[in-house]
Write a protein that holds these residues in place. Structure first.
Motif, mmCIF file in Angstrom:
data_model
loop_
_atom_site.group_PDB
_atom_site.id
_atom_site.type_symbol
_atom_site.label_atom_id
_atom_site.label_comp_id
_atom_site.label_asym_id
_atom_site.label_seq_id
_atom_site.Cartn_x
_atom_site.Cartn_y
_atom_site.Cartn_z
ATOM 1 N N LEU A 96 0.919 -1.230 0.053
ATOM 2 C CA LEU A 96 -0.062 0.131 -0.044
ATOM 3 C C LEU A 96 0.832 1.272 0.002
ATOM 4 O O LEU A 96 0.563 2.341 -0.673
ATOM 5 C CB LEU A 96 -1.081 0.035 1.439
ATOM 6 N N ILE A 97 2.084 1.223 0.842
ATOM 7 C CA ILE A 97 2.878 2.474 0.866
ATOM 8 C C ILE A 97 3.326 2.464 -0.533
ATOM 9 O O ILE A 97 3.469 3.685 -1.037
ATOM 10 C CB ILE A 97 3.924 2.277 1.952
ATOM 11 N N HIS A 98 4.213 1.517 -1.146
ATOM 12 C CA HIS A 98 4.649 1.498 -2.535
ATOM 13 C C HIS A 98 3.525 1.928 -3.439
ATOM 14 O O HIS A 98 3.848 2.830 -4.479
ATOM 15 C CB HIS A 98 5.218 0.196 -2.637
ATOM 16 N N ARG A 99 2.476 1.684 -3.337
ATOM 17 C CA ARG A 99 1.351 2.070 -4.643
ATOM 18 C C ARG A 99 0.789 3.257 -4.076
ATOM 19 O O ARG A 99 -0.122 3.716 -4.992
ATOM 20 C CB ARG A 99 0.737 0.587 -4.615
ATOM 21 N N HIS A 100 0.968 3.853 -3.104
ATOM 22 C CA HIS A 100 0.338 5.066 -2.908
ATOM 23 C C HIS A 100 1.349 6.252 -2.701
ATOM 24 O O HIS A 100 1.609 6.899 -1.688
ATOM 25 C CB HIS A 100 -0.585 5.194 -1.757
ATOM 26 N N TRP A 119 -1.423 3.052 -10.175
ATOM 27 C CA TRP A 119 -1.512 1.575 -9.603
ATOM 28 C C TRP A 119 -0.976 0.723 -10.578
ATOM 29 O O TRP A 119 -0.208 -0.120 -10.243
ATOM 30 C CB TRP A 119 -2.912 1.446 -9.029
ATOM 31 N N GLU A 120 -1.656 0.560 -11.736
ATOM 32 C CA GLU A 120 -1.421 -0.238 -12.830
ATOM 33 C C GLU A 120 0.021 -0.186 -13.131
ATOM 34 O O GLU A 120 0.755 -1.269 -13.552
ATOM 35 C CB GLU A 120 -2.322 -0.311 -14.014
ATOM 36 N N LYS A 121 0.464 0.949 -13.539
ATOM 37 C CA LYS A 121 1.990 1.254 -13.818
ATOM 38 C C LYS A 121 2.949 0.716 -13.053
ATOM 39 O O LYS A 121 3.889 -0.081 -13.335
ATOM 40 C CB LYS A 121 2.039 2.748 -14.046
ATOM 41 N N LEU A 122 2.618 0.865 -11.639
ATOM 42 C CA LEU A 122 3.650 0.278 -10.719
ATOM 43 C C LEU A 122 3.626 -1.268 -10.453
ATOM 44 O O LEU A 122 4.443 -1.737 -10.160
ATOM 45 C CB LEU A 122 3.010 1.010 -9.193
ATOM 46 N N LYS A 125 5.759 -2.218 -13.121
ATOM 47 C CA LYS A 125 7.369 -1.864 -12.826
ATOM 48 C C LYS A 125 7.820 -3.263 -11.789
ATOM 49 O O LYS A 125 8.989 -3.260 -11.584
ATOM 50 C CB LYS A 125 7.503 -0.484 -12.129
ATOM 51 N N GLU A 126 6.784 -3.681 -11.137
ATOM 52 C CA GLU A 126 7.154 -4.824 -9.963
ATOM 53 C C GLU A 126 7.476 -6.379 -10.642
ATOM 54 O O GLU A 126 7.707 -7.056 -9.926
ATOM 55 C CB GLU A 126 5.803 -4.837 -9.051
ATOM 56 N N GLY A 127 7.269 -6.184 -12.126
ATOM 57 C CA GLY A 127 7.699 -7.499 -12.678
ATOM 58 C C GLY A 127 6.515 -8.100 -13.353
ATOM 59 O O GLY A 127 6.722 -9.262 -14.034
ATOM 60 N N ARG A 128 5.227 -7.609 -13.261
ATOM 61 C CA ARG A 128 4.226 -8.195 -14.093
ATOM 62 C C ARG A 128 4.334 -7.916 -15.461
ATOM 63 O O ARG A 128 4.855 -6.841 -16.018
ATOM 64 C CB ARG A 128 2.777 -7.795 -13.494
#
Length: 260
Positions: A96-100, A119-122, A125-128
């Motif tokens: 939640l902290i990372h995505r906000h 949110w979707e862009k992050l 970036k996390e690997g999806r």
């Protein structure tokens, strides 16, 4: 409302009870993540029903049932030294902290839509590799279609105006009609699916949740049909022995019943 300390004490009480049940109760001791899965799905649907009925007391109860399952999974995870409830809570807190970043960093956003896009862009970036990876395969088809459309909208793949979506609905209906006339069952099914998908898409532009809308209609139909059944029972006449015209009289009466 309860204080934060009271809330924490209540959660600790649940954790302690879970420990005791897992140690002493024959049924609880036997459960695995696999055996709990279908029960968790059932509890989730029961919560959904309570929300649709706006029954706050029932929502409270169903939230408790679901929370028990979450604690249960964490307890099982701790027994194999894979994770425990602290790991679960910290994982979601970190996410939640990372995505906000607009809350916990210096990123600026202008509205809710930009939050969803970030949110979707992050997540990418996390690997999806795909924005659609987060859509569960086992979701019911109607809910899945809605989630798919929400996901792709988050990266800008969407119609610009609602009338464009309505035009698409009309186009899909015409294509369905063509296949119905041709009589090819496989193509009829494919085009029918396209119609449903386009209608779900249109629902987004109307700010309508298609699952909630359909369930609302289901409940309305059930209420009216059960009224019809009760009237037939009063007459001592089985429904199968009534004509459609006779049934329709009571159906129209049911439509005039006060809404609850």
């Amino acid at each position: 409302m309860n204080t934060r300390q009271t809330q924490l004490n209540a959660f600790e009480r649940l954790l302690n009870i879970m420990d005791e049940l897992r140690e002493k109760c024959p049924w609880d001791k036997k459960q695995t993540m696999q055996t709990l899965r279908h029960l968790t799905i059932e509890e989730t649907y029961e919560l959904g029903d309570a929300i649709l009925d706006n029954d706050l007391n029932e929502i409270k109860k169903e939230l408790g049932d679901l929370m028990l399952h979450l604690v249960f999974y964490a307890k099982i995870g701790s027994e194999t030294n894979d994770f425990d409830i602290a790991d679960v809570c910290n994982e979601i807190c970190d996410k939640l902290i990372h995505r906000h970043p607009h809350i916990y960093s210096d990123t600026l956003v202008k509205d809710e839509e930009e939050v969803k896009q970030n949110w979707e862009k992050l997540k990418l970036k996390e690997g999806r590799k795909s924005v659609l990876e987060g859509v569960p395969k086992s979701l019911p088809a109607l809910v899945k279609a809605s989630r798919i459309q929400d996901k792709v909208k988050g990266v800008g793949f969407d119609w610009e105006e609602s009338h464009q979506v309505w035009d698409k609905v009309q186009e899909e209906l015409e294509e369905l009609h063509v296949e119905v006339e041709a009589g090819d069952q496989d193509k009829i099914e494919a085009e029918f699916g396209d119609v449903l998908f386009s209608m779900i898409n249109y629902a987004r532009f109307l700010n309508v949740n298609p699952e909630d809308a359909l369930e609302r209609t289901n409940k309305k139909f059930i209420k009216r049909f059960q009224y019809l059944e009760s009237k037939a029972a009063e007459l001592g006449k089985p429904l199968m022995d009534m004509s459609l015209a006779e049934m329709d009289v009571f159906w129209e009466e049911a439509k005039r019943l006060p809404k609850k």
